[in-house]
Design a protein around this motif. Sequence first.
Motif, PDB file in Angstrom:
ATOM      1  N   SER A   1       0.856  -1.179   0.000  1.00  0.00           N
ATOM      2  CA  SER A   1       0.000   0.000   0.000  1.00  0.00           C
ATOM      3  C   SER A   1       0.900   1.239   0.000  1.00  0.00           C
ATOM      4  CB  SER A   1      -0.906  -0.020   1.233  1.00  0.00           C
ATOM      5  OG  SER A   1      -0.118  -0.149   2.411  1.00  0.00           O
ATOM      6  N   SER A   2       0.292   2.412  -0.089  1.00  0.00           N
ATOM      7  CA  SER A   2       1.081   3.638  -0.267  1.00  0.00           C
ATOM      8  C   SER A   2       2.011   3.932   0.911  1.00  0.00           C
ATOM      9  CB  SER A   2       0.153   4.831  -0.512  1.00  0.00           C
ATOM     10  OG  SER A   2      -0.735   4.981   0.579  1.00  0.00           O
ATOM     11  N   ASP A   3       1.631   3.525   2.134  1.00  0.00           N
ATOM     12  CA  ASP A   3       2.508   3.765   3.295  1.00  0.00           C
ATOM     13  C   ASP A   3       3.326   2.523   3.649  1.00  0.00           C
ATOM     14  OD1 ASP A   3       0.623   2.091   4.344  1.00  0.00           O
ATOM     15  OD2 ASP A   3      -0.033   3.438   5.948  1.00  0.00           O
ATOM     16  N   TYR A   4       3.295   1.519   2.775  1.00  0.00           N
ATOM     17  CA  TYR A   4       4.073   0.279   2.932  1.00  0.00           C
ATOM     18  C   TYR A   4       3.699  -0.512   4.190  1.00  0.00           C
ATOM     19  CZ  TYR A   4       6.721   3.138  -0.295  1.00  0.00           C
ATOM     20  OH  TYR A   4       7.065   3.950  -1.350  1.00  0.00           O
ATOM     21  N   SER A   5       2.520  -0.233   4.752  1.00  0.00           N
ATOM     22  CA  SER A   5       2.124  -0.924   5.982  1.00  0.00           C
ATOM     23  C   SER A   5       1.379  -2.227   5.698  1.00  0.00           C
ATOM     24  CB  SER A   5       1.244  -0.012   6.836  1.00  0.00           C
ATOM     25  OG  SER A   5       0.024   0.264   6.158  1.00  0.00           O
ATOM     26  N   GLU A   6       0.857  -2.390   4.461  1.00  0.00           N
ATOM     27  CA  GLU A   6       0.033  -3.552   4.146  1.00  0.00           C
ATOM     28  C   GLU A   6       0.463  -4.146   2.803  1.00  0.00           C
ATOM     29  OE1 GLU A   6      -2.527  -4.842   5.809  1.00  0.00           O
ATOM     30  OE2 GLU A   6      -3.275  -3.287   7.163  1.00  0.00           O
ATOM     31  N   ILE A   7       0.315  -5.458   2.681  1.00  0.00           N
ATOM     32  CA  ILE A   7       0.439  -6.087   1.358  1.00  0.00           C
ATOM     33  C   ILE A   7      -0.820  -5.726   0.584  1.00  0.00           C
ATOM     34  CG2 ILE A   7       0.525  -8.268   0.103  1.00  0.00           C
ATOM     35  CD1 ILE A   7       3.115  -7.604   1.543  1.00  0.00           C
ATOM     36  N   ASN A   8      -0.674  -5.080  -0.573  1.00  0.00           N
ATOM     37  CA  ASN A   8      -1.842  -4.593  -1.307  1.00  0.00           C
ATOM     38  C   ASN A   8      -1.990  -5.241  -2.682  1.00  0.00           C
ATOM     39  OD1 ASN A   8      -3.858  -2.890  -0.347  1.00  0.00           O
ATOM     40  ND2 ASN A   8      -3.395  -1.324  -1.878  1.00  0.00           N
ATOM     41  N   CYS A   9      -1.090  -6.157  -3.022  1.00  0.00           N
ATOM     42  CA  CYS A   9      -1.227  -6.936  -4.260  1.00  0.00           C
ATOM     43  C   CYS A   9      -2.073  -8.165  -3.909  1.00  0.00           C
ATOM     44  CB  CYS A   9       0.148  -7.370  -4.756  1.00  0.00           C
ATOM     45  SG  CYS A   9       0.078  -8.613  -6.077  1.00  0.00           S
ATOM     46  N   PRO A  10      -3.254  -8.325  -4.508  1.00  0.00           N
ATOM     47  CA  PRO A  10      -4.157  -9.403  -4.069  1.00  0.00           C
ATOM     48  C   PRO A  10      -3.597 -10.803  -4.240  1.00  0.00           C
ATOM     49  CG  PRO A  10      -5.001  -8.281  -6.046  1.00  0.00           C
ATOM     50  CD  PRO A  10      -3.858  -7.474  -5.545  1.00  0.00           C
ATOM     51  N   SER A  11      -2.885 -11.074  -5.341  1.00  0.00           N
ATOM     52  CA  SER A  11      -2.381 -12.438  -5.530  1.00  0.00           C
ATOM     53  C   SER A  11      -1.220 -12.731  -4.578  1.00  0.00           C
ATOM     54  CB  SER A  11      -1.965 -12.664  -6.989  1.00  0.00           C
ATOM     55  OG  SER A  11      -1.084 -11.660  -7.429  1.00  0.00           O
ATOM     56  N   TYR A  12      -0.376 -11.719  -4.300  1.00  0.00           N
ATOM     57  CA  TYR A  12       0.706 -11.933  -3.330  1.00  0.00           C
ATOM     58  C   TYR A  12       0.127 -12.101  -1.927  1.00  0.00           C
ATOM     59  CZ  TYR A  12       5.069 -11.505  -0.785  1.00  0.00           C
ATOM     60  OH  TYR A  12       6.135 -11.747   0.047  1.00  0.00           O
ATOM     61  N   ALA A  13      -0.939 -11.339  -1.618  1.00  0.00           N
ATOM     62  CA  ALA A  13      -1.569 -11.452  -0.299  1.00  0.00           C
ATOM     63  C   ALA A  13      -2.080 -12.869  -0.054  1.00  0.00           C
ATOM     64  CB  ALA A  13      -2.718 -10.448  -0.184  1.00  0.00           C
TER      65      ALA A  13
ATOM     66  N   GLY B   1     -10.207  -9.335  -5.773  1.00  0.00           N
ATOM     67  CA  GLY B   1      -9.627 -10.518  -6.408  1.00  0.00           C
ATOM     68  C   GLY B   1     -10.439 -11.065  -7.560  1.00  0.00           C
ATOM     69  N   GLY B   2     -11.448 -10.322  -8.023  1.00  0.00           N
ATOM     70  CA  GLY B   2     -12.308 -10.855  -9.082  1.00  0.00           C
ATOM     71  C   GLY B   2     -11.947 -10.417 -10.483  1.00  0.00           C
ATOM     72  N   GLY B   3     -11.047  -9.429 -10.621  1.00  0.00           N
ATOM     73  CA  GLY B   3     -10.723  -8.884 -11.938  1.00  0.00           C
ATOM     74  C   GLY B   3      -9.888  -9.836 -12.779  1.00  0.00           C
TER      75      GLY B   3
ATOM     76  N   GLY C   1     -10.210 -19.373  -1.764  1.00  0.00           N
ATOM     77  CA  GLY C   1      -9.689 -20.051  -0.575  1.00  0.00           C
ATOM     78  C   GLY C   1      -9.790 -19.199   0.676  1.00  0.00           C
ATOM     79  N   LYS C   2      -9.279 -19.754   1.792  1.00  0.00           N
ATOM     80  CA  LYS C   2      -9.445 -19.084   3.094  1.00  0.00           C
ATOM     81  C   LYS C   2      -8.735 -17.740   3.175  1.00  0.00           C
ATOM     82  CE  LYS C   2     -10.336 -23.202   5.872  1.00  0.00           C
ATOM     83  NZ  LYS C   2      -9.875 -24.049   6.984  1.00  0.00           N
ATOM     84  N   GLU C   3      -7.633 -17.585   2.467  1.00  0.00           N
ATOM     85  CA  GLU C   3      -6.919 -16.306   2.476  1.00  0.00           C
ATOM     86  C   GLU C   3      -7.119 -15.571   1.151  1.00  0.00           C
ATOM     87  OE1 GLU C   3      -5.529 -14.680   5.017  1.00  0.00           O
ATOM     88  OE2 GLU C   3      -6.404 -16.333   6.166  1.00  0.00           O
ATOM     89  N   SER C   4      -8.306 -15.717   0.585  1.00  0.00           N
ATOM     90  CA  SER C   4      -8.595 -15.003  -0.660  1.00  0.00           C
ATOM     91  C   SER C   4      -8.656 -13.503  -0.397  1.00  0.00           C
ATOM     92  CB  SER C   4      -9.938 -15.470  -1.230  1.00  0.00           C
ATOM     93  OG  SER C   4     -11.001 -14.975  -0.431  1.00  0.00           O
ATOM     94  N   PRO C   5      -8.356 -12.686  -1.398  1.00  0.00           N
ATOM     95  CA  PRO C   5      -8.455 -11.232  -1.215  1.00  0.00           C
ATOM     96  C   PRO C   5      -9.844 -10.789  -0.756  1.00  0.00           C
ATOM     97  CG  PRO C   5      -7.303 -11.749  -3.246  1.00  0.00           C
ATOM     98  CD  PRO C   5      -7.825 -13.046  -2.716  1.00  0.00           C
ATOM     99  N   ALA C   6     -10.895 -11.441  -1.244  1.00  0.00           N
ATOM    100  CA  ALA C   6     -12.250 -11.047  -0.842  1.00  0.00           C
ATOM    101  C   ALA C   6     -12.467 -11.284   0.647  1.00  0.00           C
ATOM    102  CB  ALA C   6     -13.277 -11.814  -1.662  1.00  0.00           C
TER     103      ALA C   6
END
Length: 370
Positions: free
Chosen positions: A23-35, A301-303, A314-319
């Motif tokens: 994310s913009s402040d680098y506090s969160e993973i914001n790429c859905p597939s990497y997450a 994660g639907g795009g 799955g359980k850790e899906s972006p949604a």
Amino acid sequence: MMEKINYAEIVHRCFRCGYCKFSSDYSEINCPSYAKYRFETYFSGGRMWLIRAWMNGNVKWSEHLGEIIYSCSACRNCVEHCVFKFSEQLVDVFIAARSDMVEKGQAPKKVVEFFRNLAKFGNPWGYAAKVEVAREYVGNEFLLHAGCVAAYDERAKMALKALTEILDLAGVDYGMFSDETCEGNEALIMGEFGLFEHLMDKNKRKFEERGVRKVLTPDPHSFNALRNYYRMDVLHHTQFLWSLMKDRGLKTSRIDQKVTYHDPCFLGRWNAVYEEPRKILSKISTLYEMPRNRKNSFCCGGGGGNFYTDYLGGKESPARIRVREAAETADILVTACPACLMMLDNAARDEKVGVEVKDIAEILLEALKR
């Protein structure tokens, strides 16, 4: 038509610094597939490395390689946060690589199935091409184009019905095509350029023959294709509903519950529509923003066809990650995209987090009827 870029010049310039996955402040993973996967090959820099190896013959194509390339939801978080000059072309690189896979006959099985259904039936699921319409288009001021998900998914159809009720209440002159065909946005993003051109030519001919001048759609994916590739006069329903509230003075009551808003990627990062939905929600409720919003939003994660291929399920899906975030913020999670609605509504039921998921038309209709 999207111009296919020569991505060979770009892939070797990325040295995988990793800023693009945050994310913009680098506090969160914001790429859905990497997450979801937490492997380096599933964020943009890793995908670039993999594509380069495939181009140079260092790795052979496999079903798994194809699934990694197609697991990108094209959310454009990487475009926002990459620090290099080629940032705007990052997603184009992945689309071009997908196109090469399609041309070589090497797309993954679920992707091939998606294309086959789209070509044969005009929708990804292979349903009979018959859309339930509130009223048939007969030269009305607006064509209401539902888009594939709102036309065929049961949950998204409920949101489409709410939208048509609002249009009826406001006296809007609109009609729909019961023989609506997908506009092809996902075919384009998934690299099937020939299928996209076929669908665009077919739809353009139909629009011209039936005298369509202006299009209204609740689907940001359709909005993206109709606006940027068909070059149609098109409005997303959030833009149109806000204009109805502002110009026609629609009387609404307040929704007492805490409301938050999820930015659909193809509405926000792809087309910079951020404010109209917030103006609607602020008018009828108190809007509580999730930490990740607007350009910094976290994709459902639907795009990129993932609402069908389900490479990010799955359980850790972006949604599921997103509805957990929403539940910490509000009672109702509102979105403005049939694919997001489908993904997030399913995730909220799986997670049992107690947050309701609604389309913006549904919550506005409630405010109008109270």
